[in-house]
Design an enzyme around this catalytic site. Structure first.
Site, PDB file in Angstrom:
ATOM      1  N   SER A 161       0.807  -1.221   0.000  1.00 45.48           N
ATOM      2  CA  SER A 161       0.000   0.000   0.000  1.00 45.48           C
ATOM      3  C   SER A 161       0.841   1.273   0.000  1.00 45.48           C
ATOM      4  CB  SER A 161      -0.960  -0.034   1.182  1.00 45.48           C
ATOM      5  OG  SER A 161      -1.748  -1.197   1.067  1.00 45.48           O
ATOM      6  N   ARG A 176       7.147   6.565  -4.548  1.00 49.53           N
ATOM      7  CA  ARG A 176       7.826   7.115  -3.381  1.00 49.53           C
ATOM      8  C   ARG A 176       7.263   6.439  -2.144  1.00 49.53           C
ATOM      9  NH1 ARG A 176       3.759  10.242  -4.766  1.00 49.53           N
ATOM     10  NH2 ARG A 176       4.907  10.877  -6.611  1.00 49.53           N
ATOM     11  N   ASP A 214      -4.137  -1.326  -0.653  1.00 52.02           N
ATOM     12  CA  ASP A 214      -5.236  -1.624   0.283  1.00 52.02           C
ATOM     13  C   ASP A 214      -6.580  -1.029  -0.153  1.00 52.02           C
ATOM     14  OD1 ASP A 214      -4.379   0.960   0.830  1.00 52.02           O
ATOM     15  OD2 ASP A 214      -3.895   0.617   2.932  1.00 52.02           O
TER      16      ASP A 214
HETATM   17  C1  GLC Z   1      -0.626   5.863   1.836  1.00 51.13           C
HETATM   18  C2  GLC Z   1      -0.201   5.005   0.668  1.00 51.13           C
HETATM   19  C3  GLC Z   1      -1.397   4.432  -0.049  1.00 51.13           C
HETATM   20  C4  GLC Z   1      -2.295   3.735   0.944  1.00 51.13           C
HETATM   21  C5  GLC Z   1      -2.649   4.641   2.094  1.00 51.13           C
HETATM   22  C6  GLC Z   1      -3.478   3.924   3.147  1.00 51.13           C
HETATM   23  O1  GLC Z   1      -1.317   6.966   1.349  1.00 51.13           O
HETATM   24  O2  GLC Z   1       0.595   5.765  -0.222  1.00 51.13           O
HETATM   25  O3  GLC Z   1      -0.988   3.526  -1.032  1.00 51.13           O
HETATM   26  O4  GLC Z   1      -3.461   3.314   0.291  1.00 51.13           O
HETATM   27  O5  GLC Z   1      -1.484   5.127   2.694  1.00 51.13           O
HETATM   28  O6  GLC Z   1      -2.809   2.831   3.663  1.00 51.13           O
END
Ligand code: GLC
Length: 494
Positions: A161, A176, A214
């Site tokens: 995520s 990133r 996620d």
């Molecule tokens: C951050 C991550 C994203 C994820 C979110 C919640 O924003 O970059 O990919 O969905 O956290 O976990």
């Protein structure tokens, strides 16, 4: 300004009275942290523009990424099969085996592994990916006590995520790190390939078939059981959302489309809208938000997330309490070289559970909060200080909830969704007191549902099905079905 929500959700403690200077100080914070209806509209207008821009091109590393995920089918609940899922979260890692039974039903068995504390910022990427592979191996052994049948390979959905560029469903180049992760050698590299290497090194019979986020998992898992779901959102350590668009509206992939993907094909988009307003055009940042950004490993990134996500809420209140101590209106008896003073000066020592616990304390003299201050900060507090901190928590928590719904409102506006379910997951949504009501009130302010009861709101945020496990499994099943039909799962290969 309309501050009714604050009044209704902060229980005033008749027994405790705040001194005038503290009350005045609190009033200033209340104004600074309150997001009015008008401001919400202003933010959402900019949000819609940014969503569209992100679908159009990848020119600007500071815009919302709007990542195509190559999930191009809606699950209908009939998917079946056994799939492994690995979910790398902020503090835990989970390995899940999901049995999709069709008929919108599933069963699952899962094990949680605590991530070693230092891993967020380890200097060796093999340590993180090796740890994940180790856990997968251990899990398979436990689940197959009589040994894994010869020749069997387990299909795996990997929930990673973080923002990734996917040229196909089973790879994802990390754009990133977010949420305080900072491990060298992963940005600009394919996270799926890094995990695959570690799995192969250990000769574990697993085939990574899909890399997902996620949010994507949350949407697909909830849609597997509830066809009214149009978005998956996370209010947790980070903040983000995913929805289905159509390829016609994603111009940035048009020049590399394989022939079997038409403009009418649905495309699940992982927005990565934690990076909304990185250019600071519209979000009402306070000096604490500015400091948090500047002191973070990636200044200038994740502007929206840094004001709304669980990872940062504890740090916002810590900065406010520290300022109160340093300017002399809080913790007056706390010696400068005391344990408490040292703890209070330590970055990220508080997480969002500190605010949650203060906000849910309804004892007459805030005795629970007293313990909370003692265990987490080694500080002895007066009832007045505790009430003050409780109110500050409510301002921070209310701001987070009201801002959080701007992503949902913007997607609904762009897609013209008027009546639907938005599946939400994440520690803040699930555990932070009043967060769901405050978010619903924010939506109601935006869409003008005054007088309509929360359960009758047309756009409803509902608790998600376990997205990161079940979603990964459903996506693996959808991927398998496309493979069987010989359909593409990514950009045209040159
Ligand atoms: C951050 C991550 C994203 C994820 C979110 C919640 O924003 O970059 O990919 O969905 O956290 O976990």
């Amino acid at each position: 300004i309309d501050q009714s929500i604050n009044k209704s959700t902060i229980m005033a403690k008749e027994e405790i009275t705040l001194s005038q200077p503290l009350q005045r100080n609190l009033d200033t914070f209340q104004n600074e942290f309150w997001v009015s209806k008008e401001k919400l509209h202003e933010i959402i207008d900019v949000f819609v523009q940014e969503l569209k821009k992100g679908l159009h091109d990848n020119d600007d590393p500071y815009q919302i990424p709007m990542n195509p995920t190559w999930v191009m089918d809606y699950p209908d609940g009939s998917e079946t099969g056994d799939y492994l899922a690995l979910d790398l979260g902020g503090t835990n890692m989970r390995v899940v085996i999901v049995h999709l039974l069709g008929n919108h039903k599933f069963t699952k068995v899962q094990t949680k592994y605590r991530l070693p504390d230092h891993i967020r910022t380890t200097r060796k990427r093999e340590e993180l990916f090796g740890f994940m592979a180790e856990c997968l191996g251990k899990f398979l052994k436990e689940q197959n006590p009589d040994g894994i049948p010869e020749g069997k390979t387990f299909p795996l959905g990997f929930t990673f995520s973080y923002p990734t560029t996917q040229s196909k469903i089973d790879s994802g180049v990390l754009q990133r790190w977010t949420k305080g992760f900072d491990i060298p050698g992963v940005e600009g590299n394919d996270a799926a390939a890094l995990l695959r290497d570690e799995i192969e090194k250990r000769e574990i019979p697993i085939k990574l078939v899909a890399l997902i986020c996620d949010t994507t998992g949350t949407l697909v898992a909830s849609r597997y059981t509830d066809p009214d779901t149009i978005m998956g959102v996370i209010f947790g350590t980070g903040v983000n959302g995913a929805y289905y668009d159509v390829v016609a509206d994603v111009p940035k992939i048009h020049n590399q489309l394989p022939d079997d993907i038409s403009l009418a094909t649905p495309m699940l988009i992982n927005c990565e809208y934690g990076s909304f307003d990185n250019k600071h055009r519209v979000l009402p940042r306070t000096k604490y938000d500015v400091q948090i950004d500047q002191e973070s490993p990636r200044p200038g990134q994740q502007a929206f997330e840094k004001m709304t996500a669980g990872y940062y809420l504890g740090e916002i209140i810590r900065k406010i309490l520290l300022e109160g101590y340093e300017t002399g209106y809080l913790f007056k008896d706390l010696a400068q070289d005391s344990e408490g003073a040292k703890k209070l000066a330590k970055d990220y020592i508080l997480d969002s559970s500190f605010l949650s616990n203060l906000e849910s304390d309804d004892t007459p003299d805030l005795a629970e909060s007293k313990k909370e201050f003692e265990t987490k900060l080694s500080i002895n507090t007066t009832p007045e200080e505790r009430l003050y901190a409780k109110k500050i928590s409510a301002f921070i928590g209310t701001r987070a909830a009201r801002l959080s719904i701007c992503g949902i409102s913007a997607v609904c506006q762009k897609m013209n969704y008027r009546k639907c379910h938005v599946a939400a997951d994440g520690s803040v949504y699930m555990k932070y007191p009043h967060f769901p009501e405050r978010a619903a009130k924010g939506l109601s302010d935006v869409f003008g549902w005054d007088g309509i009861k929360e359960e009758d709101h047309p756009i409803k945020i509902v608790k998600a099905q376990d997205g990161s496990g079940v979603g990964a499994a459903v996506i693996a099943a959808l991927t398998h079905a496309r493979n069987v039909k010989g359909l593409s799962l990514g950009l045209k290969q040159n």
